[in-house]
Design a protein around this motif. Structure first.
Motif, PDB file in Angstrom:
ATOM      1  N   LYS A 115      -4.399   2.405  -0.097  1.00  0.00           N
ATOM      2  CA  LYS A 115      -5.703   1.764  -0.240  1.00  0.00           C
ATOM      3  C   LYS A 115      -5.599   0.431  -0.974  1.00  0.00           C
ATOM      4  N   LEU A 116      -4.802   0.360  -2.030  1.00  0.00           N
ATOM      5  CA  LEU A 116      -4.744  -0.832  -2.877  1.00  0.00           C
ATOM      6  C   LEU A 116      -3.607  -1.788  -2.501  1.00  0.00           C
ATOM      7  N   SER A 117      -2.876  -1.476  -1.459  1.00  0.00           N
ATOM      8  CA  SER A 117      -1.755  -2.332  -1.070  1.00  0.00           C
ATOM      9  C   SER A 117      -2.255  -3.617  -0.418  1.00  0.00           C
ATOM     10  N   THR A 118      -1.637  -4.738  -0.799  1.00  0.00           N
ATOM     11  CA  THR A 118      -1.953  -6.027  -0.181  1.00  0.00           C
ATOM     12  C   THR A 118      -0.899  -6.441   0.832  1.00  0.00           C
ATOM     13  N   SER A 162     -11.302  -3.626 -14.551  1.00  0.00           N
ATOM     14  CA  SER A 162     -10.166  -4.302 -13.931  1.00  0.00           C
ATOM     15  C   SER A 162      -8.861  -3.732 -14.460  1.00  0.00           C
ATOM     16  N   ASP A 163      -7.850  -3.744 -13.592  1.00  0.00           N
ATOM     17  CA  ASP A 163      -6.496  -3.325 -13.950  1.00  0.00           C
ATOM     18  C   ASP A 163      -5.543  -4.466 -13.635  1.00  0.00           C
ATOM     19  N   GLU A 207     -12.308  -2.230  -8.263  1.00  0.00           N
ATOM     20  CA  GLU A 207     -11.892  -1.434  -7.109  1.00  0.00           C
ATOM     21  C   GLU A 207     -12.213  -2.119  -5.785  1.00  0.00           C
ATOM     22  N   LYS A 208     -12.362  -3.440  -5.825  1.00  0.00           N
ATOM     23  CA  LYS A 208     -12.686  -4.184  -4.610  1.00  0.00           C
ATOM     24  C   LYS A 208     -11.779  -5.386  -4.392  1.00  0.00           C
ATOM     25  N   TYR A 220      -9.606  -7.528  -0.056  1.00  0.00           N
ATOM     26  CA  TYR A 220     -11.011  -7.342  -0.412  1.00  0.00           C
ATOM     27  C   TYR A 220     -11.495  -6.054   0.248  1.00  0.00           C
ATOM     28  N   ILE A 221     -11.771  -5.033  -0.585  1.00  0.00           N
ATOM     29  CA  ILE A 221     -12.264  -3.755  -0.074  1.00  0.00           C
ATOM     30  C   ILE A 221     -13.787  -3.860   0.016  1.00  0.00           C
ATOM     31  N   PHE A 222     -14.251  -4.324   1.152  1.00  0.00           N
ATOM     32  CA  PHE A 222     -15.682  -4.594   1.292  1.00  0.00           C
ATOM     33  C   PHE A 222     -16.508  -3.326   1.443  1.00  0.00           C
TER      34      PHE A 222
END
Length: 1007
Positions: A133-136, A532-533, A597-598, A629-631
């Motif tokens: 999910k968080l991979s770019t 934020s992380d 988380e976005k 960007y997790i819209f």
């Protein structure tokens, strides 16, 4: 007309027998006499403690199950005191738990929300781990569940067709043979397109130690074949700049991360996997039988107005038995290669310390006649420990493999296609090799030209970490690999026709070793503030490789029994010697940010230094930026589009380098001359120095859209990529007057790889009775040379073309058969009335895949599971017109040649028969071998893999004291649909063994 590469009748018969056996074993249930127990409970969501209506509840090993009501309650009857309860619900993680009945109180079971495991599925970038999910970056992954369903000896074969942007091509059907992998195409003209392989954090050599002058049957071999597929937990491929830039120059052509299995906390478990299989050639060409061959030969003489004589020109017609027929394909490559695979492991541990200890044995025969085999013995040990306070961690891994190859030095596949159908028998009346009247090229002579090799491979890695303070971790990884190979090939006197007069044998002896060590200290800091992380990683790399190789040619053996004893040779010469050292150093840093988380941001930078360049050009900087960007996490998005459960936009851009060239190439080099000056040995220059060349650079761009629908039951991902590689490292041609043929040089040319990737997975149905999911991936790509200054004036003018791929067939434009002369004709491009390569060979045909991919289906019902996977490739390749001898000469031919020209009324694409290799038909024939008719459609759809497994009922396995027992039936390369006119559209070779069809049956148990 499409060809189906299989013996359908035999295949169906075998499958029927095996399915019947499965039915008897899996469907049989012993009579139950136990007291029934009523099992009641409620299923709730972990997020809000709300009841989950319609959740599936199933008793493992049975078909007994139910669904929860509107309040999340269920009731099911169990007949065993110990039973496993399996719960599943769309959008939530499944739960598998062991219960001891009767229960003291009603069950309350909690299910965690599961965005189709986007959070749970971890992807590795080597230096860190994140969630899908968080991979770019663009990372494809196959797990052990996918690998274990495929009866392959090389783990890279398990990737074929399963990853977008990753093209895997088998070079030979011989076990341990060469395999080519390209990640998003070829970026380099000459300096190397191999990806970086990393095993448990340690770089793994992609170069083979095998000597090509000793052995051609292995197609170069593959060092990855030493790795045991059963020991692998996952294989991940990093493709875009964001994913690969942390590896700098080493990741220019992509990165393949191989992670071996690790121990898990819990009771000690013993796992055993054993299977037995058989492999055969997927397809044999339809060649002329004896009557057709004789018709061809006699017609060739009539066309040439010649009469065959008993001498060398017509012995096959007048001396050989014209009623005899031998199917040489069946005799030489029509055997069965039996396969045995046994793997065992012991695993377990506590919450702080766990381990895995495994061993394996693999043996595969060949389809060739004779006793030949490939064997692999492996061992693997991994241990992990964490201190009680969680601050100190240590993990260590050790893997050892021993490969033993026993085969012959040259492939006889080409002999099976060329030998005359009425050729004499293999052996004479005395049981010796038959050389027949005149020249019979006895193929069994090659079988006694033995090739032997032993390869020892050691991979070790250690990772130590210490948490200095909350969020701050000091870590260091260290690794050492050592590969050693000894090989021997022999040519006995018995392998020569006695008429040649050769009375002594010869042999080659080779020894090679490759050692590598790497140390990578790292410092990682994590900070969480508000929503934020942020993670910062800094590290450095110290790596060194040492490569040694020596090959000796020994001659003058008077006895074939002494061919492996180099002391028995009358002369020994050193034909190859290599001793090089490669050093690599780097510093790197990475900053990762996740906001609300976005918003996702990943910045990577690295400075690399390579000993393969001159002192002034050894260091270069590489970088990448990736964002996402997790819209779908925006307020109101899901209310407006309720079907959308996940949506992410991501993009990346960055650079990486390439230094896949020879060591010390920037220096002058000399070799010993074959003559002396005034009685003294002399050295002659063999390479011209050029300390001015530097890094080849690859700039990568990517944009992607990831979507999930209906609680992520449907996942889709679209990716666009564009890679541009410049400053090409090539051997630039020099005029002969300089005394050198080439000089290493940075050519100002650019190569572009551009394409789109699409992959999708969908859960069709998921309930207590049936679970069915499907997957699909496809890559459409184009590789082309986009710039090359003064290409027309260079020596590469006939090899490359602006706007075309690097792999090209430069051919004549075929225009069929001249109805008057019966010979091939071609387009006269320059109009000079003469067909010549310089003036008329102007058509270019791409020999790279246009698109490729795969389609898979997973069906699970009770204890049964069926996996089916199809692979497809759209491509061109060389067909039989490029390889076979002229129709009419003393060579067998495909049956298609019988549609030849016979008179002026003929309308055909096959020229007339002729046996005269210096006549008017020979030049058109040789031109046709380099024409557009020699290149054709080599596309195919292949039933790549079928896996059927049956989990035996718990009540039955308890009776034999085995908690977990599964029976498996697997098949590889079962069917192929293609228009290709050769042996195999994948290997596209007439001189190498095609890929094999394998059917294997086995079991897997846990104690």
């Amino acid at each position: 007309m499409k060809i189906l590469y299989c013996s359908v009748g035999k295949l169906c018969l075998y499958i029927s027998y095996i399915v019947l056996l499965y039915f008897l074993l899996c469907a049989w249930r012993p009579a139950r006499g136990q007291t029934p127990y009523t099992l009641q409970g409620q299923v709730l969501s972990a997020e809000n403690q709300e009841p989950l209506a319609g959740a599936s509840v199933l008793l493992r090993g049975t078909t007994n199950g139910t669904s929860t009501d509107k309040n999340g309650y269920f009731s099911v009857t169990a007949s065993e005191k110990e039973t496993r309860l399996f719960l599943s619900f769309i959008g939530y993680r499944s739960l598998d738990t062991l219960l001891v009945l009767p229960l003291k109180k009603e069950l309350v079971l909690i299910l965690q929300q599961d965005l189709t495991m986007l959070e749970e599925v971890k992807v590795s970038m080597g230096y860190w781990e994140t969630s899908k999910k968080l991979s770019t970056g663009n990372i494809s992954k196959v797990t052990e569940q996918t690998i274990e369903k495929q009866p392959v000896s090389n783990p890279i074969q398990a990737l074929s067709g399963r990853m977008p942007g990753v093209f895997v091509q088998q070079q030979s059907g011989v076990a341990g043979g060469g395999i080519k992998i390209r990640i998003r195409g070829a970026n380099s003209i000459a300096s190397g397109n191999e990806p970086l392989y990393v095993v448990d954090g340690v770089p793994y050599a992609s170069a083979s130690l095998m000597s090509g002058q000793m052995n051609s049957i292995m197609s170069g071999g593959s060092p990855l074949s030493a790795i045991n597929p059963s020991e692998i937990a996952s294989i991940e491929v990093l493709k875009d700049a964001d994913a690969t830039s942390i590896y700098g120059s080493r990741g220019s052509n992509g990165v393949v991360l191989i992670t071996t299995k690790k121990g898990k906390a819990g009771t000690t478990r013993f796992n055993l996997t054993a299977d037995r299989g058989a492999s055969t050639v997927t397809h044999r060409m339809k060649l002329l039988n004896t009557s057709q061959y004789l018709e061809m030969r006699n017609e060739a003489y009539r066309n040439d107005s010649k009469v065959p004589t008993a001498g060398s020109n017509g012995y096959d017609l007048l001396q050989y038995d014209t009623t005899r027929y031998t199917d040489w394909q069946k005799k030489l490559i029509g055997g069965t290669a039996f396969r045995t695979n046994v793997q065992a492991s012991l695993s377990g541990g506590s919450k702080n310390t766990n381990f895995v200890l495994g061993a394996g044995y693999y043996k595969e025969g060949t389809v060739f006649p004779g006793d030949f085999s490939y064997r692999k013995t492996t061992g693997h040990f991994t241990i992990s420990h964490q201190s009680e306070d969680g601050r100190f961690g240590l993990s260590a891994s050790l893997s050892y493999q021993l490969e033993r190859q026993r085969i012959f030095s040259g492939d006889i596949t080409w002999n099976s296609l060329q030998l005359l159908p009425n050729a004499p028998d293999i052996y004479d009346k005395e049981g010796k090799l038959n050389w027949g009247p005149y020249t019979f090229n006895n193929p069994y002579a090659y079988l006694i030209r033995k090739y032997k090799s032993n390869t020892h491979n050691l991979i070790t890695s250690v990772v130590a970490s210490y948490k200095i303070s909350p969020g701050l971790v000091l870590r260091s990884s260290m690794g050492y690999t050592a590969m050693q190979m000894g090989e021997n090939s022999s040519v006995p006197v018995a392998s020569f026709n006695p008429q040649t007069g050769i009375l002594t044998g010869s042999a080659n002896f080779g020894n090679g070793s490759l050692e590598s060590w790497i140390i990578e200290p790292q410092l990682e800091y994590k900070k969480t503030f508000r929503r934020s992380d942020m993670t910062f990683l800094a590290g450095s790399t110290f790596q060194q490789n040492r490569f040694d190789k020596q090959t000796l040619a020994a001659a003058g053996f008077t006895s074939d029994t002494q061919l492996e004893n180099i002391r028995a040779a009358s002369s020994v010469n050193v034909t190859e010697t290599v001793n090089t050292q490669y050093k690599y150093n780097a510093v790197y840093g990475r900053l990762n940010y996740v906001g609300n988380e976005k918003f996702l941001l990943n910045l990577t930078a690295r400075r690399d230094g390579s000993s393969r360049f001159g002192p002034d050009n050894r260091f270069a900087n590489f970088w990448a930026v990736g964002g996402g960007y997790i819209f779908s996490n925006e307020n109101g998005i899901r209310s407006q589009w309720p079907a959308l459960s996940f949506g992410k936009l991501r993009a990346s851009f960055g650079t990486s380098g390439n230094d896949q060239i020879s060591d010390y190439g920037y220096l002058d080099s000399y070799s010993a001359g074959s003559y002396a000056y005034n009685g003294m040995a002399v050295y002659i220059p063999t390479r011209l120095a050029n300390p001015g060349y530097g890094w080849e650079t690859n700039r990568k761009l990517e944009a992607a859209l990831e979507l999930g629908f209906f609680s992520n039951r449907i996942l889709a991902e679209f990716s666009f990529f564009r890679n541009r590689s410049s400053s090409q490292l090539v051997g630039y041609p020099l005029p002969a007057t300089t005394g050198f043929t080439t000089i290493q040089y940075n050519l100002p040319a650019k190569v572009q790889n551009k394409g789109v990737e699409f992959e999708m997975s969908a859960v069709i149905t998921e309930n207590r009775k049936l679970n069915w999911s499907v997957s699909f991936n496809m890559t459409v790509s184009a590789t082309k040379l986009i710039s090359y200054p003064n290409l027309q004036g260079s020596s590469y003018v006939n090899r490359y073309r602006i706007g075309e791929p690097l792999s090209l067939a430069r051919v004549y434009k075929a225009q069929g058969v001249d109805p008057k002369t019966g010979t091939y004709r071609f387009l006269d491009v320059n109009g000079d009335g003469v067909i010549s390569s310089a003036g008329d060979q102007k058509q270019f045909t791409a020999l790279v895949p246009k698109f490729y991919g795969g389609v898979g289906s997973n069906l699970r019902m009770g204890g049964w599971q069926l996996d089916v996977f199809f692979q497809f490739v759209k491509q061109n390749g060389y067909n039989y017109n490029s390889s076979f001898g002229m129709p009419g000469t003393k060579n067998n031919q495909p049956v298609q040649v019988m549609e030849r020209w016979q008179n002026q009324e003929s309308s055909t694409a096959i020229q007339k028969f002729s046996q005269n290799v210096s006549g008017e038909t020979y030049i058109p024939y040789t031109n046709n071998q380099s024409s557009s008719s020699a290149v054709g459609d080599a596309s195919y759809i292949r039933l790549k893999n079928v896996s059927l497994s049956c989990q035996l009922p718990a009540v039955w396995t308890r009776a034999i004291k085995i908690p977990d027992l599964k029976l498996t039936l697997t098949g590889q390369n079962l069917l192929t649909f293609t228009r290709y006119s050769g042996l195999d559209p994948e290997t596209q070779s007439f001189i190498s063994l095609p890929s094999l069809r394998t059917i294997s049956m086995g079991l897997k148990l846990t104690l």
